[in-house]
Write an enzyme that holds these catalytic residues in place. Sequence first.
Site, PDB file in Angstrom:
ATOM      1  N   LYS A   1      -8.626  19.395  -4.213  1.00 19.73           N
ATOM      2  CA  LYS A   1      -8.544  18.663  -2.959  1.00 19.73           C
ATOM      3  C   LYS A   1      -8.620  17.124  -3.280  1.00 19.73           C
ATOM      4  O   LYS A   1      -9.364  16.481  -4.009  1.00 19.73           O
ATOM      5  CB  LYS A   1     -10.238  18.804  -2.508  1.00 19.73           C
ATOM      6  CG  LYS A   1     -10.450  18.175  -1.174  1.00 19.73           C
ATOM      7  CD  LYS A   1     -11.860  18.499  -0.694  1.00 19.73           C
ATOM      8  CE  LYS A   1     -11.940  17.883   0.540  1.00 19.73           C
ATOM      9  NZ  LYS A   1     -13.392  18.290   1.321  1.00 19.73           N
TER      10      LYS A   1
ATOM     11  N   ARG B   1     -13.178  14.205  10.359  1.00 20.76           N
ATOM     12  CA  ARG B   1     -14.517  13.372  10.418  1.00 20.76           C
ATOM     13  C   ARG B   1     -14.908  13.029  11.984  1.00 20.76           C
ATOM     14  O   ARG B   1     -16.060  12.757  12.082  1.00 20.76           O
ATOM     15  CB  ARG B   1     -14.124  12.283   9.373  1.00 20.76           C
ATOM     16  CG  ARG B   1     -14.076  12.575   7.975  1.00 20.76           C
ATOM     17  CD  ARG B   1     -13.760  11.752   6.968  1.00 20.76           C
ATOM     18  NE  ARG B   1     -13.468  12.063   5.620  1.00 20.76           N
ATOM     19  CZ  ARG B   1     -12.868  11.377   4.664  1.00 20.76           C
ATOM     20  NH1 ARG B   1     -12.710  10.258   4.910  1.00 20.76           N
ATOM     21  NH2 ARG B   1     -12.542  11.865   3.467  1.00 20.76           N
TER      22      ARG B   1
ATOM     23  N   LYS C   1     -14.154   8.793  -0.613  1.00 17.14           N
ATOM     24  CA  LYS C   1     -14.622   9.829  -1.581  1.00 17.14           C
ATOM     25  C   LYS C   1     -13.901   9.955  -2.762  1.00 17.14           C
ATOM     26  O   LYS C   1     -13.814  11.017  -3.401  1.00 17.14           O
ATOM     27  CB  LYS C   1     -14.512  11.200  -0.722  1.00 17.14           C
ATOM     28  CG  LYS C   1     -15.348  11.201   0.535  1.00 17.14           C
ATOM     29  CD  LYS C   1     -15.201  12.521   1.273  1.00 17.14           C
ATOM     30  CE  LYS C   1     -16.352  12.521   2.474  1.00 17.14           C
ATOM     31  NZ  LYS C   1     -16.575  13.809   3.105  1.00 17.14           N
TER      32      LYS C   1
ATOM     33  N   GLU D   1      -8.194  20.990 -12.942  1.00 23.06           N
ATOM     34  CA  GLU D   1      -9.372  21.388 -11.977  1.00 23.06           C
ATOM     35  C   GLU D   1      -9.278  22.916 -11.761  1.00 23.06           C
ATOM     36  O   GLU D   1     -10.312  23.635 -11.755  1.00 23.06           O
ATOM     37  CB  GLU D   1      -9.028  20.694 -10.692  1.00 23.06           C
ATOM     38  CG  GLU D   1      -9.421  19.207 -10.376  1.00 23.06           C
ATOM     39  CD  GLU D   1     -11.097  19.268 -10.509  1.00 23.06           C
ATOM     40  OE1 GLU D   1     -11.563  20.323 -10.244  1.00 23.06           O
ATOM     41  OE2 GLU D   1     -11.424  17.982 -10.463  1.00 23.06           O
TER      42      GLU D   1
ATOM     43  N   LYS E   1      -5.536  21.057  -0.889  1.00 22.72           N
ATOM     44  CA  LYS E   1      -5.821  20.165   0.380  1.00 22.72           C
ATOM     45  C   LYS E   1      -5.425  18.859   0.307  1.00 22.72           C
ATOM     46  O   LYS E   1      -5.890  18.319  -0.581  1.00 22.72           O
ATOM     47  CB  LYS E   1      -7.204  20.665   0.888  1.00 22.72           C
ATOM     48  CG  LYS E   1      -7.867  19.989   1.906  1.00 22.72           C
ATOM     49  CD  LYS E   1      -8.977  20.442   2.061  1.00 22.72           C
ATOM     50  CE  LYS E   1      -9.498  19.578   3.612  1.00 22.72           C
ATOM     51  NZ  LYS E   1     -11.152  19.518   3.433  1.00 22.72           N
TER      52      LYS E   1
ATOM     53  N   TYR F   1      -5.600  25.105  12.270  1.00 26.39           N
ATOM     54  CA  TYR F   1      -6.301  24.749  13.465  1.00 26.39           C
ATOM     55  C   TYR F   1      -5.406  25.675  14.463  1.00 26.39           C
ATOM     56  O   TYR F   1      -5.908  25.850  15.559  1.00 26.39           O
ATOM     57  CB  TYR F   1      -6.411  23.379  13.804  1.00 26.39           C
ATOM     58  CG  TYR F   1      -7.291  22.844  12.884  1.00 26.39           C
ATOM     59  CD1 TYR F   1      -8.704  22.933  12.897  1.00 26.39           C
ATOM     60  CD2 TYR F   1      -6.949  21.791  11.670  1.00 26.39           C
ATOM     61  CE1 TYR F   1      -9.695  22.514  12.216  1.00 26.39           C
ATOM     62  CE2 TYR F   1      -7.689  21.282  10.944  1.00 26.39           C
ATOM     63  CZ  TYR F   1      -9.061  21.678  11.153  1.00 26.39           C
ATOM     64  OH  TYR F   1      -9.982  21.180  10.105  1.00 26.39           O
TER      65      TYR F   1
END
Length: 345
Positions: A214, A224, A238, A254, A269, A334
Amino acid sequence: MRDYLHDLSRPSSPGHAAFPRTRLRRNRRWPWIREMVQETRFVAANLIWPIFVIEGTNRREPIHSMPGVERLSIDLAAQAAEEAANLGIGAIAIFPVTPQEKKTEDGRHACDSKNLICETTRAIAAKTGNRIGIVCDVALDPYTSHGQDGLLRDGYVVNDETIAVLCEQAVNQAKAGATLIAPSDMMDGRIGAIRDALDESGFQHIGIMSYAAKYASSFYGPFRDAVGSAKNLASGDKKTYQMNPANSEEAIREVELDIAEGADIVMVKPGMPYLDIVRRLHDSFPVPVAVYQVSGEYAMLKFASQANALNEQSVVMESMLAFRRAGASAILTYYAKHVGQWLAE
Ligand code: PBG
Protein backbone atom coordinates in the site's frame (compact mmCIF):
# COMPACT_ATOMS: atom_id res chain seq x y z
CA MET A 1 5.66 -2.55 -52.49
CA ARG A 2 6.22 -6.14 -53.35
CA ASP A 3 9.93 -5.85 -52.83
CA TYR A 4 9.44 -4.12 -49.55
CA LEU A 5 7.26 -6.94 -48.22
CA HIS A 6 9.69 -9.48 -49.53
CA ASP A 7 12.49 -7.73 -47.80
CA LEU A 8 10.74 -7.81 -44.43
CA SER A 9 10.02 -11.51 -44.80
CA ARG A 10 13.64 -12.52 -45.11
CA PRO A 11 14.81 -14.74 -42.25
CA SER A 12 17.61 -12.27 -41.60
CA SER A 13 15.05 -9.68 -40.57
CA PRO A 14 14.26 -10.73 -36.98
CA GLY A 15 10.75 -10.21 -35.71
CA HIS A 16 9.42 -9.79 -39.21
CA ALA A 17 10.72 -13.08 -40.51
CA ALA A 18 7.37 -14.72 -40.95
CA PHE A 19 5.47 -11.92 -42.67
CA PRO A 20 3.58 -12.02 -44.98
CA ARG A 21 2.72 -15.64 -44.27
CA THR A 22 2.03 -14.86 -40.64
CA ARG A 23 -0.66 -12.25 -40.15
CA LEU A 24 -1.82 -11.66 -36.58
CA ARG A 25 -4.89 -9.83 -37.85
CA ARG A 26 -6.40 -13.17 -38.93
CA ASN A 27 -7.18 -13.89 -35.29
CA ARG A 28 -8.87 -10.50 -34.98
CA ARG A 29 -11.04 -10.74 -38.08
CA TRP A 30 -14.39 -11.71 -36.47
CA PRO A 31 -15.97 -11.38 -33.04
CA TRP A 32 -16.07 -15.17 -32.57
CA ILE A 33 -12.36 -15.61 -33.09
CA ARG A 34 -11.44 -12.57 -31.01
CA GLU A 35 -13.36 -14.09 -28.15
CA MET A 36 -11.93 -17.55 -28.79
CA VAL A 37 -8.33 -16.41 -28.43
CA GLN A 38 -8.97 -13.91 -25.63
CA GLU A 39 -6.36 -14.51 -22.92
CA THR A 40 -8.05 -12.94 -19.90
CA ARG A 41 -11.62 -12.54 -18.72
CA PHE A 42 -13.36 -11.39 -15.59
CA VAL A 43 -16.58 -12.25 -13.85
CA ALA A 44 -18.55 -10.60 -11.05
CA ALA A 45 -16.96 -13.04 -8.60
CA ASN A 46 -13.65 -11.22 -9.12
CA LEU A 47 -15.12 -8.02 -7.70
CA ILE A 48 -15.11 -6.53 -4.22
CA TRP A 49 -17.39 -3.51 -3.71
CA PRO A 50 -16.23 -0.91 -1.16
CA ILE A 51 -19.13 0.98 0.45
CA PHE A 52 -19.32 3.90 2.89
CA VAL A 53 -21.69 3.58 5.83
CA ILE A 54 -23.31 6.22 8.06
CA GLU A 55 -25.51 6.02 11.14
CA GLY A 56 -29.30 6.24 10.97
CA THR A 57 -31.92 4.61 8.80
CA ASN A 58 -33.00 5.22 5.24
CA ARG A 59 -30.31 7.85 4.73
CA ARG A 60 -28.06 8.40 1.73
CA GLU A 61 -25.56 11.24 1.24
CA PRO A 62 -23.75 12.17 -1.96
CA ILE A 63 -19.93 12.42 -1.96
CA HIS A 64 -18.97 15.42 -4.07
CA SER A 65 -15.53 14.19 -5.08
CA MET A 66 -17.04 10.82 -6.07
CA PRO A 67 -20.24 11.49 -8.05
CA GLY A 68 -22.46 8.42 -8.13
CA VAL A 69 -21.11 7.03 -4.84
CA GLU A 70 -23.20 7.59 -1.72
CA ARG A 71 -22.75 7.12 1.97
CA LEU A 72 -25.50 4.72 3.05
CA SER A 73 -27.19 4.07 6.38
CA ILE A 74 -26.94 0.50 7.70
CA ASP A 75 -30.31 -0.65 6.34
CA LEU A 76 -29.51 0.67 2.86
CA ALA A 77 -26.03 -0.85 3.04
CA ALA A 78 -27.59 -4.25 3.76
CA GLN A 79 -29.92 -3.75 0.81
CA ALA A 80 -26.94 -2.84 -1.40
CA ALA A 81 -25.14 -6.00 -0.26
CA GLU A 82 -28.19 -8.05 -1.17
CA GLU A 83 -28.23 -6.51 -4.67
CA ALA A 84 -24.50 -7.17 -5.01
CA ALA A 85 -24.96 -10.80 -3.95
CA ASN A 86 -27.71 -11.20 -6.55
CA LEU A 87 -25.29 -9.93 -9.21
CA GLY A 88 -22.73 -12.52 -8.12
CA ILE A 89 -20.25 -9.96 -6.76
CA GLY A 90 -17.67 -11.71 -4.61
CA ALA A 91 -17.54 -9.48 -1.57
CA ILE A 92 -18.42 -6.14 -0.09
CA ALA A 93 -15.91 -4.02 1.87
CA ILE A 94 -17.33 -1.80 4.59
CA PHE A 95 -15.90 1.64 5.40
CA PRO A 96 -17.56 3.38 8.34
CA VAL A 97 -18.02 7.15 8.50
CA THR A 98 -17.56 7.62 12.24
CA PRO A 99 -19.26 10.69 13.77
CA GLN A 100 -16.63 13.21 14.91
CA GLU A 101 -17.71 12.99 18.56
CA LYS A 102 -16.78 9.29 18.61
CA LYS A 103 -13.23 9.93 17.39
CA THR A 104 -10.49 10.07 20.02
CA GLU A 105 -6.69 10.30 20.25
CA ASP A 106 -6.49 6.51 20.79
CA GLY A 107 -9.27 5.44 18.41
CA ARG A 108 -10.81 3.13 21.03
CA HIS A 109 -14.15 3.11 19.24
CA ALA A 110 -12.54 0.68 16.79
CA CYS A 111 -12.95 -2.01 19.45
CA ASP A 112 -16.57 -1.21 20.36
CA SER A 113 -18.80 -4.15 19.40
CA LYS A 114 -21.61 -1.70 18.64
CA ASN A 115 -19.65 0.53 16.27
CA LEU A 116 -20.83 1.19 12.75
CA ILE A 117 -18.72 -1.44 10.98
CA CYS A 118 -19.86 -4.18 13.38
CA GLU A 119 -23.53 -3.19 13.17
CA THR A 120 -23.29 -3.09 9.38
CA THR A 121 -21.52 -6.45 9.28
CA ARG A 122 -24.30 -8.02 11.35
CA ALA A 123 -27.01 -6.44 9.18
CA ILE A 124 -25.37 -7.63 5.95
CA ALA A 125 -24.72 -11.14 7.31
CA ALA A 126 -28.35 -11.42 8.44
CA LYS A 127 -29.64 -10.37 5.05
CA THR A 128 -27.26 -12.24 2.75
CA GLY A 129 -26.12 -15.31 4.72
CA ASN A 130 -22.88 -16.48 3.17
CA ARG A 131 -23.81 -15.47 -0.37
CA ILE A 132 -21.33 -12.59 -0.35
CA GLY A 133 -18.05 -12.01 1.47
CA ILE A 134 -17.88 -9.30 4.13
CA VAL A 135 -14.52 -7.53 4.19
CA CYS A 136 -13.71 -5.44 7.26
CA ASP A 137 -10.87 -2.93 7.19
CA VAL A 138 -8.40 -3.01 10.07
CA ALA A 139 -6.78 0.39 10.73
CA LEU A 140 -7.53 3.15 13.20
CA ASP A 141 -8.02 6.12 10.86
CA PRO A 142 -11.85 6.05 10.93
CA TYR A 143 -11.66 6.40 14.72
CA THR A 144 -8.70 8.68 15.54
CA SER A 145 -9.07 12.43 16.07
CA HIS A 146 -5.77 12.92 14.20
CA GLY A 147 -6.78 10.74 11.23
CA GLN A 148 -3.69 8.51 11.37
CA ASP A 149 -4.01 4.72 11.02
CA GLY A 150 -2.25 4.08 14.33
CA LEU A 151 -1.48 5.52 17.76
CA LEU A 152 0.42 8.79 17.79
CA ARG A 153 3.31 9.42 20.23
CA ASP A 154 5.26 12.67 19.86
CA GLY A 155 4.00 13.03 16.31
CA TYR A 156 5.09 9.52 15.26
CA VAL A 157 2.75 6.59 14.56
CA VAL A 158 4.05 3.91 16.92
CA ASN A 159 4.14 0.38 15.58
CA ASP A 160 3.92 -2.24 18.32
CA GLU A 161 1.40 -0.45 20.54
CA THR A 162 -0.79 0.08 17.49
CA ILE A 163 -0.67 -3.63 16.67
CA ALA A 164 -2.16 -4.50 20.06
CA VAL A 165 -5.21 -2.35 19.27
CA LEU A 166 -5.45 -3.70 15.70
CA CYS A 167 -5.62 -7.25 17.06
CA GLU A 168 -8.51 -6.30 19.29
CA GLN A 169 -10.19 -4.48 16.41
CA ALA A 170 -9.85 -7.52 14.13
CA VAL A 171 -11.30 -9.91 16.72
CA ASN A 172 -14.13 -7.43 17.34
CA GLN A 173 -14.95 -7.49 13.61
CA ALA A 174 -14.70 -11.28 13.38
CA LYS A 175 -17.15 -11.62 16.27
CA ALA A 176 -19.60 -9.40 14.37
CA GLY A 177 -19.38 -11.76 11.37
CA ALA A 178 -16.61 -10.43 9.12
CA THR A 179 -15.52 -13.15 6.69
CA LEU A 180 -12.31 -11.51 5.47
CA ILE A 181 -10.13 -9.28 7.64
CA ALA A 182 -8.27 -6.63 5.68
CA PRO A 183 -5.50 -4.78 7.55
CA SER A 184 -4.82 -1.54 5.68
CA ASP A 185 -2.64 0.17 8.29
CA MET A 186 0.86 -0.92 7.07
CA MET A 187 2.33 -1.49 10.55
CA ASP A 188 5.22 -3.98 10.55
CA GLY A 189 4.31 -7.41 11.89
CA ARG A 190 0.58 -6.88 12.15
CA ILE A 191 -0.41 -9.79 9.92
CA GLY A 192 1.23 -12.37 12.17
CA ALA A 193 -0.13 -10.74 15.31
CA ILE A 194 -3.66 -10.52 13.90
CA ARG A 195 -3.46 -14.15 12.69
CA ASP A 196 -2.54 -15.25 16.23
CA ALA A 197 -5.26 -13.12 17.79
CA LEU A 198 -7.91 -14.51 15.44
CA ASP A 199 -6.76 -18.10 16.02
CA GLU A 200 -6.72 -17.68 19.80
CA SER A 201 -10.29 -16.39 19.65
CA GLY A 202 -11.51 -19.34 17.59
CA PHE A 203 -11.48 -17.63 14.20
CA GLN A 204 -9.00 -19.94 12.46
CA HIS A 205 -11.28 -20.04 9.41
CA ILE A 206 -11.39 -16.25 8.92
CA GLY A 207 -9.00 -15.17 6.18
CA ILE A 208 -6.68 -12.19 6.04
CA MET A 209 -6.39 -10.04 2.95
CA SER A 210 -3.37 -7.88 3.61
CA TYR A 211 -2.97 -4.43 2.12
CA ALA A 212 0.61 -5.58 1.61
CA ALA A 213 1.90 -3.12 -0.97
CA LYS A 214 0.00 0.00 0.00
CA TYR A 215 1.59 3.20 -1.24
CA ALA A 216 1.51 6.68 0.31
CA SER A 217 -0.55 7.87 -2.63
CA SER A 218 -2.30 11.11 -3.48
CA PHE A 219 -4.99 9.08 -5.22
CA TYR A 220 -6.72 8.51 -1.85
CA GLY A 221 -7.98 12.10 -1.62
CA PRO A 222 -11.68 11.51 -2.36
CA PHE A 223 -11.78 8.54 0.06
CA ARG A 224 -10.64 10.78 2.89
CA ASP A 225 -13.48 13.18 1.99
CA ALA A 226 -15.91 10.27 1.93
CA VAL A 227 -15.03 8.98 5.40
CA GLY A 228 -14.42 12.47 6.77
CA SER A 229 -10.80 11.83 7.80
CA ALA A 230 -9.35 14.53 5.53
CA LYS A 231 -9.94 17.34 8.01
CA ASN A 232 -8.63 15.22 10.89
CA LEU A 233 -5.45 14.41 8.98
CA ALA A 234 -5.14 18.08 7.94
CA SER A 235 -1.60 18.63 6.69
CA GLY A 236 -0.42 15.25 7.99
CA ASP A 237 0.60 12.42 5.70
CA LYS A 238 1.17 8.67 6.02
CA LYS A 239 4.65 8.45 4.60
CA THR A 240 6.24 6.92 7.70
CA TYR A 241 4.23 3.73 7.23
CA GLN A 242 2.79 3.59 3.70
CA MET A 243 5.23 2.80 0.88
CA ASN A 244 7.15 5.28 -1.25
CA PRO A 245 5.55 5.35 -4.73
CA ALA A 246 9.07 5.17 -6.17
CA ASN A 247 9.66 1.62 -4.86
CA SER A 248 9.10 -1.79 -6.37
CA GLU A 249 11.74 -4.06 -4.74
CA GLU A 250 10.29 -3.12 -1.39
CA ALA A 251 6.88 -4.45 -2.44
CA ILE A 252 8.51 -7.87 -2.76
CA ARG A 253 9.82 -7.66 0.80
CA GLU A 254 6.46 -6.51 2.15
CA VAL A 255 4.64 -9.37 0.47
CA GLU A 256 7.26 -11.97 1.43
CA LEU A 257 6.82 -11.02 5.07
CA ASP A 258 3.02 -10.90 4.94
CA ILE A 259 2.87 -14.37 3.37
CA ALA A 260 5.25 -15.72 6.01
CA GLU A 261 3.04 -14.16 8.68
CA GLY A 262 -0.08 -15.81 7.29
CA ALA A 263 -1.72 -13.54 4.70
CA ASP A 264 -4.19 -15.43 2.48
CA ILE A 265 -4.46 -12.71 -0.17
CA VAL A 266 -2.10 -9.78 -0.76
CA MET A 267 -3.23 -6.46 -2.13
CA VAL A 268 -1.68 -3.74 -4.24
CA LYS A 269 -3.04 -0.23 -3.82
CA PRO A 270 -3.64 2.02 -5.78
CA GLY A 271 -4.47 0.10 -8.95
CA MET A 272 -3.95 1.47 -12.44
CA PRO A 273 -0.76 3.46 -11.73
CA TYR A 274 0.69 0.33 -10.05
CA LEU A 275 -0.03 -2.47 -12.54
CA ASP A 276 3.68 -3.21 -12.72
CA ILE A 277 3.56 -4.13 -9.04
CA VAL A 278 0.54 -6.39 -9.57
CA ARG A 279 2.35 -8.20 -12.34
CA ARG A 280 5.54 -8.52 -10.32
CA LEU A 281 3.81 -9.94 -7.27
CA HIS A 282 1.75 -12.33 -9.37
CA ASP A 283 4.90 -13.64 -11.03
CA SER A 284 6.87 -13.84 -7.77
CA PHE A 285 4.47 -15.53 -5.35
CA PRO A 286 1.92 -18.34 -5.56
CA VAL A 287 -0.67 -16.35 -3.61
CA PRO A 288 -3.77 -14.56 -4.92
CA VAL A 289 -3.25 -10.87 -5.59
CA ALA A 290 -5.94 -8.26 -5.07
CA VAL A 291 -5.84 -4.76 -6.49
CA TYR A 292 -7.66 -1.65 -5.31
CA GLN A 293 -8.94 0.80 -7.92
CA VAL A 294 -8.97 3.65 -5.42
CA SER A 295 -11.16 6.70 -5.00
CA GLY A 296 -8.94 8.99 -7.07
CA GLU A 297 -9.00 6.54 -9.96
CA TYR A 298 -12.78 6.36 -9.71
CA ALA A 299 -12.93 10.16 -9.74
CA MET A 300 -10.73 10.35 -12.85
CA LEU A 301 -12.91 7.90 -14.77
CA LYS A 302 -16.16 9.43 -13.53
CA PHE A 303 -15.36 13.09 -14.14
CA ALA A 304 -13.88 12.39 -17.57
CA SER A 305 -17.01 10.41 -18.45
CA GLN A 306 -19.27 13.17 -17.21
CA ALA A 307 -17.39 15.58 -19.44
CA ASN A 308 -17.99 13.21 -22.38
CA ALA A 309 -14.26 12.83 -22.81
CA LEU A 310 -14.51 9.07 -22.22
CA ASN A 311 -17.14 6.39 -22.65
CA GLU A 312 -17.66 5.30 -19.07
CA GLN A 313 -18.68 1.69 -19.59
CA SER A 314 -15.90 0.99 -22.11
CA VAL A 315 -13.11 2.48 -20.02
CA VAL A 316 -14.28 0.89 -16.79
CA MET A 317 -14.57 -2.56 -18.39
CA GLU A 318 -11.16 -2.06 -20.01
CA SER A 319 -9.66 -1.18 -16.63
CA MET A 320 -11.10 -4.43 -15.17
CA LEU A 321 -9.46 -6.43 -17.96
CA ALA A 322 -6.18 -4.60 -17.37
CA PHE A 323 -6.20 -5.64 -13.71
CA ARG A 324 -6.87 -9.26 -14.66
CA ARG A 325 -4.22 -9.19 -17.39
CA ALA A 326 -1.68 -7.87 -14.86
CA GLY A 327 -2.48 -10.87 -12.66
CA ALA A 328 -5.09 -9.76 -10.13
CA SER A 329 -7.66 -12.26 -8.82
CA ALA A 330 -9.72 -9.75 -6.86
CA ILE A 331 -10.52 -6.17 -7.87
CA LEU A 332 -11.79 -3.64 -5.36
CA THR A 333 -13.71 -0.99 -7.24
CA TYR A 334 -16.42 1.57 -6.55
CA TYR A 335 -17.75 0.56 -9.96
CA ALA A 336 -18.39 -3.03 -8.80
CA LYS A 337 -22.17 -2.80 -8.93
CA HIS A 338 -22.13 -1.16 -12.36
CA VAL A 339 -19.69 -3.74 -13.65
CA GLY A 340 -21.91 -6.49 -12.26
CA GLN A 341 -24.90 -4.98 -14.04
CA TRP A 342 -23.02 -4.52 -17.31
CA LEU A 343 -21.84 -8.13 -17.14
CA ALA A 344 -25.42 -9.28 -16.57
CA GLU A 345 -26.79 -7.37 -19.59
C1 PBG B 1 -7.20 3.85 5.38
C2 PBG B 1 -7.65 3.53 4.02
C3 PBG B 1 -7.50 4.37 2.93
C4 PBG B 1 -8.10 3.76 1.85
C5 PBG B 1 -8.60 2.53 2.27
N1 PBG B 1 -8.31 2.39 3.64
C6 PBG B 1 -6.94 5.74 2.81
C7 PBG B 1 -5.66 6.05 3.43
O1 PBG B 1 -4.78 5.21 3.58
O2 PBG B 1 -5.54 7.21 3.79
C8 PBG B 1 -8.15 4.39 0.48
C9 PBG B 1 -9.17 3.93 -0.44
C10 PBG B 1 -9.45 4.81 -1.58
O3 PBG B 1 -8.80 5.85 -1.82
O4 PBG B 1 -10.37 4.46 -2.33
N2 PBG B 1 -6.80 2.84 6.20
